[in-house]
Design an enzyme around this catalytic site. Structure first.
Site, PDB file in Angstrom:
ATOM      1  N   SER A 108      -1.154  43.450 -23.675  1.00 60.02           N
ATOM      2  CA  SER A 108      -1.035  44.290 -22.489  1.00 60.02           C
ATOM      3  C   SER A 108      -2.272  44.067 -21.635  1.00 60.02           C
ATOM      4  O   SER A 108      -3.402  44.230 -22.122  1.00 60.02           O
ATOM      5  CB  SER A 108      -0.926  45.766 -22.899  1.00 60.02           C
ATOM      6  OG  SER A 108      -1.432  46.591 -21.878  1.00 60.02           O
ATOM      7  N   CYS A 140       0.761  43.628 -29.620  1.00 56.64           N
ATOM      8  CA  CYS A 140       1.282  42.770 -28.546  1.00 56.64           C
ATOM      9  C   CYS A 140       0.180  42.413 -27.539  1.00 56.64           C
ATOM     10  O   CYS A 140      -1.000  42.405 -27.879  1.00 56.64           O
ATOM     11  CB  CYS A 140       2.481  43.434 -27.877  1.00 56.64           C
ATOM     12  SG  CYS A 140       3.471  42.285 -26.885  1.00 56.64           S
ATOM     13  N   GLY A 178       4.487  40.273 -19.643  1.00 54.61           N
ATOM     14  CA  GLY A 178       3.680  41.462 -19.386  1.00 54.61           C
ATOM     15  C   GLY A 178       4.140  42.098 -18.086  1.00 54.61           C
ATOM     16  O   GLY A 178       4.329  41.403 -17.069  1.00 54.61           O
ATOM     17  N   ALA A 179       4.320  43.416 -18.129  1.00 53.04           N
ATOM     18  CA  ALA A 179       4.909  44.116 -16.987  1.00 53.04           C
ATOM     19  C   ALA A 179       4.172  43.858 -15.674  1.00 53.04           C
ATOM     20  O   ALA A 179       4.805  43.650 -14.632  1.00 53.04           O
ATOM     21  CB  ALA A 179       4.942  45.610 -17.291  1.00 53.04           C
ATOM     22  N   ARG A 223      14.815  41.043 -16.285  1.00 50.71           N
ATOM     23  CA  ARG A 223      14.517  41.724 -17.558  1.00 50.71           C
ATOM     24  C   ARG A 223      14.784  43.213 -17.340  1.00 50.71           C
ATOM     25  O   ARG A 223      14.212  43.817 -16.431  1.00 50.71           O
ATOM     26  CB  ARG A 223      13.065  41.467 -17.990  1.00 50.71           C
ATOM     27  CG  ARG A 223      12.840  39.999 -18.353  1.00 50.71           C
ATOM     28  CD  ARG A 223      11.561  39.776 -19.096  1.00 50.71           C
ATOM     29  NE  ARG A 223      11.580  40.386 -20.422  1.00 50.71           N
ATOM     30  CZ  ARG A 223      10.482  40.542 -21.152  1.00 50.71           C
ATOM     31  NH1 ARG A 223       9.306  40.172 -20.685  1.00 50.71           N
ATOM     32  NH2 ARG A 223      10.553  41.080 -22.348  1.00 50.71           N
ATOM     33  N   LYS A 249       4.827  52.490 -13.672  1.00 46.28           N
ATOM     34  CA  LYS A 249       5.834  52.049 -14.650  1.00 46.28           C
ATOM     35  C   LYS A 249       6.831  53.164 -14.974  1.00 46.28           C
ATOM     36  O   LYS A 249       7.667  53.010 -15.869  1.00 46.28           O
ATOM     37  CB  LYS A 249       5.154  51.575 -15.936  1.00 46.28           C
ATOM     38  CG  LYS A 249       4.433  50.254 -15.765  1.00 46.28           C
ATOM     39  CD  LYS A 249       3.709  49.854 -17.038  1.00 46.28           C
ATOM     40  CE  LYS A 249       2.978  48.540 -16.843  1.00 46.28           C
ATOM     41  NZ  LYS A 249       2.049  48.255 -17.949  1.00 46.28           N
ATOM     42  N   ALA A 280      -3.233  45.976 -19.346  1.00 47.01           N
ATOM     43  CA  ALA A 280      -3.900  47.277 -19.197  1.00 47.01           C
ATOM     44  C   ALA A 280      -4.864  47.496 -20.372  1.00 47.01           C
ATOM     45  O   ALA A 280      -6.024  47.895 -20.181  1.00 47.01           O
ATOM     46  CB  ALA A 280      -2.861  48.397 -19.133  1.00 47.01           C
ATOM     47  N   ASP A 305       5.751  49.301 -21.143  1.00 46.47           N
ATOM     48  CA  ASP A 305       6.655  48.651 -20.193  1.00 46.47           C
ATOM     49  C   ASP A 305       7.312  49.691 -19.311  1.00 46.47           C
ATOM     50  O   ASP A 305       7.621  49.409 -18.159  1.00 46.47           O
ATOM     51  CB  ASP A 305       7.705  47.831 -20.951  1.00 46.47           C
ATOM     52  CG  ASP A 305       7.057  46.615 -21.585  1.00 46.47           C
ATOM     53  OD1 ASP A 305       6.986  45.566 -20.941  1.00 46.47           O
ATOM     54  OD2 ASP A 305       6.565  46.736 -22.714  1.00 46.47           O
TER      55      ASP A 305
HETATM   56  P1  RI2 Z   1       0.972  45.001 -19.096  1.00 50.03           P
HETATM   57  C1  RI2 Z   1       4.668  43.477 -22.728  1.00 50.03           C
HETATM   58  O1  RI2 Z   1       6.033  43.130 -22.823  1.00 50.03           O
HETATM   59  C2  RI2 Z   1       4.210  44.369 -23.859  1.00 50.03           C
HETATM   60  O2  RI2 Z   1       5.188  45.227 -24.354  1.00 50.03           O
HETATM   61  C3  RI2 Z   1       3.069  45.088 -23.181  1.00 50.03           C
HETATM   62  O3  RI2 Z   1       2.597  46.216 -23.871  1.00 50.03           O
HETATM   63  C4  RI2 Z   1       3.715  45.398 -21.845  1.00 50.03           C
HETATM   64  O4  RI2 Z   1       4.435  44.204 -21.528  1.00 50.03           O
HETATM   65  C5  RI2 Z   1       2.830  45.833 -20.752  1.00 50.03           C
HETATM   66  O5  RI2 Z   1       2.132  44.785 -20.173  1.00 50.03           O
HETATM   67  P2  RI2 Z   1       6.556  41.609 -22.617  1.00 50.03           P
HETATM   68  O6  RI2 Z   1       6.667  41.347 -21.149  1.00 50.03           O
HETATM   69  O7  RI2 Z   1       1.608  45.466 -17.831  1.00 50.03           O
HETATM   70  O8  RI2 Z   1       5.565  40.676 -23.277  1.00 50.03           O
HETATM   71  O9  RI2 Z   1      -0.019  46.023 -19.622  1.00 50.03           O
HETATM   72  O10 RI2 Z   1       7.904  41.591 -23.294  1.00 50.03           O
HETATM   73  O11 RI2 Z   1       0.385  43.629 -19.006  1.00 50.03           O
END
Ligand code: RI2
Length: 292
Positions: free
Chosen positions: A117, A115, A20-21, A52, A220, A119, A184
């Protein structure tokens, strides 16, 4: 040479132990604080930025801290100060998004998400805390099933939660009042980069006339997209999809896709609810340091 704290943060981010970002950005900035001098700071910024590729929230933070620290004589104190400042910016942006986004959740509505998130879950949990009743459909997000993290989190917060395979989203989309996903990366064109499958969800939401919203920090925003560069899309290990595929089968595993601005009705940001077309100007106003 980066120390143990940084090496661990790098491998935890790369191997998705930290996901998560927002979680990634905070972990990277915490690790950055262990830099011993200016040279090591620059090395760590380069190393963590490469963990990443589709993570501008982390990259912006690393650049923000490095730039500000290089303006100060007192290296150690300024490093802690600017890293904590950025971490605090991330946390308060998330709180603002939860507060603002919760107002968009309508009583007795059905919402689909994809997924995991922070947020999005913050918005939904805040709406629940305000005694709103609603039901969420969570797409599992193959290959790594981060939808399960979302489903667990929402259900344990008392939110009515349904979990579906990605290919069932078309079956339920007509029952939805809203689709809400995270991001992201945000681009200069107002496009949103998010977990693979998001753009398909946006297309079917458009077709079904269901509102499509994004919850994302303006932090972001990726400034390279202002110079005509495309946001890099991470392609992950094939074995995440198929451990031992037959010979002559090449497995592709892109982690993210791009949802065009025209498919997005609104973006909940720390500065309010915006049209995707206003992301660029609002980011310039709020975060002028992001300009390259
Ligand atoms: P938050 C995640 O990617 C998802 O794509 C999700 O929507 C995004 O990060 C944003 O995350 P990954 O890191 O900042 O699981 O909202 O590949 O938590």
């Amino acid at each position: 040479m980066a120390g143990k704290i940084v090496q661990k943060a790098y491998s935890d981010i790369k191997n998705l132990k930290i996901q998560g970002a927002t979680n990634i950005a905070i972990a990277a900035l915490e690790a950055l604080k262990s830099a011993k001098d200016r040279r090591q700071l620059s090395e760590i910024v380069l190393l963590l930025s490469s963990a990443r590729p589709t993570e501008p929230l982390m990259r912006n933070g690393l650049r923000y801290v490095a730039f500000n620290v290089h303006q100060h004589y007192d290296f150690k104190n300024s490093l802690g100060f600017w890293a904590d400042k950025y971490i605090q910016m991330c946390k308060s942006a998330l709180e603002r998004i939860a507060e603002i986004g919760s107002k968009r959740i309508v009583n007795n509505s059905k919402i689909m998400t994809h997924c995991h998130s922070t947020a999005v879950t913050s918005v939904l949990k805040k709406a629940k805390d305000k005694y709103k009743e609603f039901e969420v459909y969570v797409c599992e997000a193959r290959p790594l099933f981060q939808g399960r993290i979302t489903a667990k989190e929402l259900a344990s917060h008392g939110i009515k939660t349904n979990y579906i395979v990605d290919s069932a989203k078309g079956t339920y989309i007509n029952d939805m009042d809203l689709v809400l996903v995270g991001a992201d990366a945000l681009t200069a064109e107002g496009n949103v980069v998010n977990k693979i499958g998001t753009s398909e969800l946006a297309y079917i939401a458009k077709e079904a006339d269901v509102e499509f919203g994004v919850a994302s920090e303006l932090l972001k925003f990726d400034p390279v997209t202002e110079q005509g560069y495309l946001e890099p899309i991470e392609e992950r290990e094939p074995k995440e999809v198929w451990e031992r595929p037959p010979k002559r089968v090449k497995v592709r595993n892109p982690a993210f896709d791009v949802t065009k601005a025209d498919l997005i009705d609104f973006v909940v940001t720390e500065e309010g609810v915006l049209s995707p077309h206003n992301i660029l100007s609002m980011t310039h106003d709020k975060y002028p340091w992001m300009k390259r």
